[in-house]
Scaffold this motif. Sequence first.
Motif, PDB file in Angstrom:
ATOM      1  N   VAL A 105       0.771  -1.027   0.046  1.00 27.72           N
ATOM      2  CA  VAL A 105       0.054  -0.048  -0.174  1.00 27.72           C
ATOM      3  C   VAL A 105       0.856   1.321   0.078  1.00 27.72           C
ATOM      4  CG1 VAL A 105      -1.879   1.235   1.263  1.00 27.72           C
ATOM      5  CG2 VAL A 105      -1.801  -1.378   1.406  1.00 27.72           C
ATOM      6  N   VAL A 106       0.428   2.317  -0.730  1.00 32.88           N
ATOM      7  CA  VAL A 106       1.242   3.556  -0.793  1.00 32.88           C
ATOM      8  C   VAL A 106       0.316   4.621  -0.264  1.00 32.88           C
ATOM      9  CG1 VAL A 106       2.022   5.530  -2.262  1.00 32.88           C
ATOM     10  CG2 VAL A 106       2.381   3.347  -2.859  1.00 32.88           C
ATOM     11  N   GLU A 107       0.625   5.233   0.746  1.00 32.15           N
ATOM     12  CA  GLU A 107      -0.270   6.404   1.430  1.00 32.15           C
ATOM     13  C   GLU A 107       0.403   7.816   1.517  1.00 32.15           C
ATOM     14  OE1 GLU A 107       0.046   6.099   5.916  1.00 32.15           O
ATOM     15  OE2 GLU A 107      -2.102   6.932   6.109  1.00 32.15           O
ATOM     16  N   SER A 108      -0.462   8.671   1.161  1.00 29.38           N
ATOM     17  CA  SER A 108       0.273  10.026   1.682  1.00 29.38           C
ATOM     18  C   SER A 108      -1.074  10.788   2.139  1.00 29.38           C
ATOM     19  CB  SER A 108       0.523  10.541   0.397  1.00 29.38           C
ATOM     20  OG  SER A 108       1.581  11.730   0.665  1.00 29.38           O
ATOM     21  N   GLY A 109      -1.015  12.032   3.053  1.00 31.84           N
ATOM     22  CA  GLY A 109       0.213  12.207   3.984  1.00 31.84           C
ATOM     23  C   GLY A 109      -0.192  11.323   5.166  1.00 31.84           C
ATOM     24  N   THR A 110       0.898  10.834   5.838  1.00 30.34           N
ATOM     25  CA  THR A 110       1.036  10.196   6.980  1.00 30.34           C
ATOM     26  C   THR A 110       0.385  10.769   8.338  1.00 30.34           C
ATOM     27  OG1 THR A 110       3.188   9.616   6.258  1.00 30.34           O
ATOM     28  CG2 THR A 110       2.695   8.854   8.390  1.00 30.34           C
ATOM     29  N   GLY A 111       0.344  12.182   8.366  1.00 33.39           N
ATOM     30  CA  GLY A 111      -0.407  12.773   9.118  1.00 33.39           C
ATOM     31  C   GLY A 111      -0.149  12.196  10.702  1.00 33.39           C
ATOM     32  N   SER A 112      -0.841  12.073  11.357  1.00 36.95           N
ATOM     33  CA  SER A 112      -0.733  11.372  12.786  1.00 36.95           C
ATOM     34  C   SER A 112      -0.338   9.959  12.856  1.00 36.95           C
ATOM     35  CB  SER A 112      -1.741  11.803  13.727  1.00 36.95           C
ATOM     36  OG  SER A 112      -1.822  13.200  13.778  1.00 36.95           O
ATOM     37  N   GLY A 113      -0.534   9.330  11.690  1.00 40.34           N
ATOM     38  CA  GLY A 113      -0.321   7.655  11.824  1.00 40.34           C
ATOM     39  C   GLY A 113      -1.613   6.962  12.096  1.00 40.34           C
ATOM     40  N   SER A 114      -2.697   7.601  12.114  1.00 42.65           N
ATOM     41  CA  SER A 114      -3.818   6.990  12.630  1.00 42.65           C
ATOM     42  C   SER A 114      -4.082   5.673  11.609  1.00 42.65           C
ATOM     43  CB  SER A 114      -5.069   7.665  12.522  1.00 42.65           C
ATOM     44  OG  SER A 114      -6.328   6.841  13.187  1.00 42.65           O
ATOM     45  N   LEU A 115      -4.464   6.137  10.357  1.00 40.25           N
ATOM     46  CA  LEU A 115      -4.752   5.141   9.159  1.00 40.25           C
ATOM     47  C   LEU A 115      -3.483   4.294   9.101  1.00 40.25           C
ATOM     48  CD1 LEU A 115      -6.652   4.031   6.840  1.00 40.25           C
ATOM     49  CD2 LEU A 115      -5.392   5.637   5.499  1.00 40.25           C
ATOM     50  N   SER A 116      -2.221   4.567   9.143  1.00 38.43           N
ATOM     51  CA  SER A 116      -0.990   3.918   9.020  1.00 38.43           C
ATOM     52  C   SER A 116      -1.053   2.490   9.837  1.00 38.43           C
ATOM     53  CB  SER A 116       0.263   4.737   9.081  1.00 38.43           C
ATOM     54  OG  SER A 116       0.130   5.901   8.550  1.00 38.43           O
ATOM     55  N   HIS A 117      -1.258   2.934  11.112  1.00 42.44           N
ATOM     56  CA  HIS A 117      -1.334   1.780  12.020  1.00 42.44           C
ATOM     57  C   HIS A 117      -2.281   0.759  11.621  1.00 42.44           C
ATOM     58  CE1 HIS A 117       0.928   4.312  14.588  1.00 42.44           C
ATOM     59  NE2 HIS A 117       1.347   2.976  15.368  1.00 42.44           N
ATOM     60  N   ALA A 118      -3.659   0.923  11.114  1.00 40.11           N
ATOM     61  CA  ALA A 118      -4.294   0.152  10.770  1.00 40.11           C
ATOM     62  C   ALA A 118      -3.882  -0.815   9.668  1.00 40.11           C
ATOM     63  CB  ALA A 118      -5.834   0.667  10.675  1.00 40.11           C
ATOM     64  N   ILE A 119      -3.377  -0.003   8.466  1.00 45.11           N
ATOM     65  CA  ILE A 119      -3.117  -0.676   7.018  1.00 45.11           C
ATOM     66  C   ILE A 119      -2.013  -1.550   7.597  1.00 45.11           C
ATOM     67  CG2 ILE A 119      -2.037  -0.223   5.212  1.00 45.11           C
ATOM     68  CD1 ILE A 119      -3.383   2.471   4.904  1.00 45.11           C
ATOM     69  N   ILE A 120      -0.923  -1.156   8.477  1.00 42.83           N
ATOM     70  CA  ILE A 120       0.174  -2.041   8.850  1.00 42.83           C
ATOM     71  C   ILE A 120      -0.434  -3.228   9.393  1.00 42.83           C
ATOM     72  CG2 ILE A 120       2.336  -2.278  10.248  1.00 42.83           C
ATOM     73  CD1 ILE A 120       2.784   0.975   9.790  1.00 42.83           C
ATOM     74  N   ARG A 121      -1.185  -3.278  10.459  1.00 40.06           N
ATOM     75  CA  ARG A 121      -1.828  -4.248  11.039  1.00 40.06           C
ATOM     76  C   ARG A 121      -2.717  -5.273   9.927  1.00 40.06           C
ATOM     77  NH1 ARG A 121      -6.645  -4.327  14.231  1.00 40.06           N
ATOM     78  NH2 ARG A 121      -7.328  -3.087  12.468  1.00 40.06           N
ATOM     79  N   THR A 122      -2.936  -4.684   9.285  1.00 37.30           N
ATOM     80  CA  THR A 122      -3.728  -5.573   8.038  1.00 37.30           C
ATOM     81  C   THR A 122      -2.847  -6.256   7.090  1.00 37.30           C
ATOM     82  OG1 THR A 122      -5.671  -4.089   8.219  1.00 37.30           O
ATOM     83  CG2 THR A 122      -5.538  -5.650   6.403  1.00 37.30           C
ATOM     84  N   VAL A 123      -1.941  -5.458   6.562  1.00 32.51           N
ATOM     85  CA  VAL A 123      -0.776  -6.147   5.552  1.00 32.51           C
ATOM     86  C   VAL A 123       0.212  -6.963   6.119  1.00 32.51           C
ATOM     87  CG1 VAL A 123      -1.557  -4.031   3.933  1.00 32.51           C
ATOM     88  CG2 VAL A 123       0.564  -4.231   5.173  1.00 32.51           C
ATOM     89  N   ALA A 124       0.408  -6.713   7.403  1.00 30.71           N
ATOM     90  CA  ALA A 124       1.627  -7.450   7.976  1.00 30.71           C
ATOM     91  C   ALA A 124       1.341  -9.182   8.014  1.00 30.71           C
ATOM     92  CB  ALA A 124       2.088  -6.976   9.189  1.00 30.71           C
TER      93      ALA A 124
END
Length: 362
Positions: A105-124
């Motif tokens: 997944v490619v994401e921008s912007g990272t911001g506070s990382g709220s969505l990033s944590h959920a994406i990481i949990r799903t794709v790991a």
Amino acid sequence: MSFKEYKTNIEENDTAILYLGFDNMHAIKVVKGQTFQTKFGALRLSNLIGKPYGSRIQCPKGYLYVLYPNPELWTQNLPHRTQILYSTDISLVTLQLDLKPGSVVVESGTGSGSLSHAIIRTVAPEGHLYTFEFHEQRAQIAKEEFVEHGVSDFVTVTHKDVCQDGFGLNGIADAVFLDLPRPWDAITSAKQALKKEGGRLCSFSPCIEQVQKTCELLQQLGFEDITSMECLVKNYDVRTINLPIADLGKNNSALSNTCTALDEKKACKEIEEKADSVKIQTETEDLETKEKSEPMDTDLKEKLTSKEKDKSNKAVDKNKLRTDFDLIGKKEEYSFFFKTGVFPQNMPGHTGYLTFCTLYPS
Ligand SMILES: C[S@@+](CC[C@H](N)C(=O)[O-])C[C@H]1O[C@@H](n2cnc3c(N)ncnc32)[C@H](O)[C@@H]1O
């Protein structure tokens, strides 16, 4: 500790969630010797070390629970550096982008990382998140958080203006997510980042004008299945309703067999009165709910009070209607009482529109 896994006991330097109630939680770092102030008094963090996650901890004036963090709890408790995506939207994004273990997944912007944590949990563990942020400090803090939360192997944070310089990625992504003020400036580069086999893209925008401009460009660039959605939590209030039974005219056996013209006139009047009483009851309940949740609008209060006075002679006893549970399911001669869910006429909670689309292999 890692957001990706679970462990039984609390260790020094863990990130943990203190749960004092569903609307009173805190994310803390368990540092020896430090004290955290709660509404139940001071909590010595050293006392947590070695205790199982989920333990009930006694404080001077009450107790709390220590929970193992997950992306949903983190979203509710993270330090805000920007506006963030919440779990309602995140769940829709995860579903619509078809994210799963192994997705890139490619994401921008990272911001506070709220969505990033959920994406990481799903794709790991096989997948990866490439997240881009043009605010240097935000990019740096996000990097540090990912290390602290034990998920840094599954994410690459890049400090970059993706609208100006693009993502610099070619044919590697299954999905792209954009949360940018000018998403249209990043879409061409996002298309390049998607795999040759195609993929999904999502753009989050608060304003409909941004959505329109994004959709136009997506269409020009050959994206298909373009759909914009808004995800809102809908609360239903439980109400007792008294519904008049429909008068189907003279041939209605219930009426025509038994009623004279005079009876019918009387019945109609009774139905009208009952309908009025229901309206008053509903408005009063609305008012009471409103009063509990926010300061009262005096005009509205006066309007409703005088309306109620006007109708008080006609209305069925309000208290009786509200408390008499024997009425539920009771069929009266011309009406029927029942419980139902009533949803609000105005739906608060707009965050933004999610526009999804697919790039099919060319
Ligand atoms: C609303 S925040 C994203 C919040 C994030 N989705 C979350 O859930 O925490 C938008 C972020 O995009 C960043 N941003 C805006 N324009 C950008 C650009 N051209 N390139 C990279 N990042 C950008 C901002 O600095 C900001 O941190």
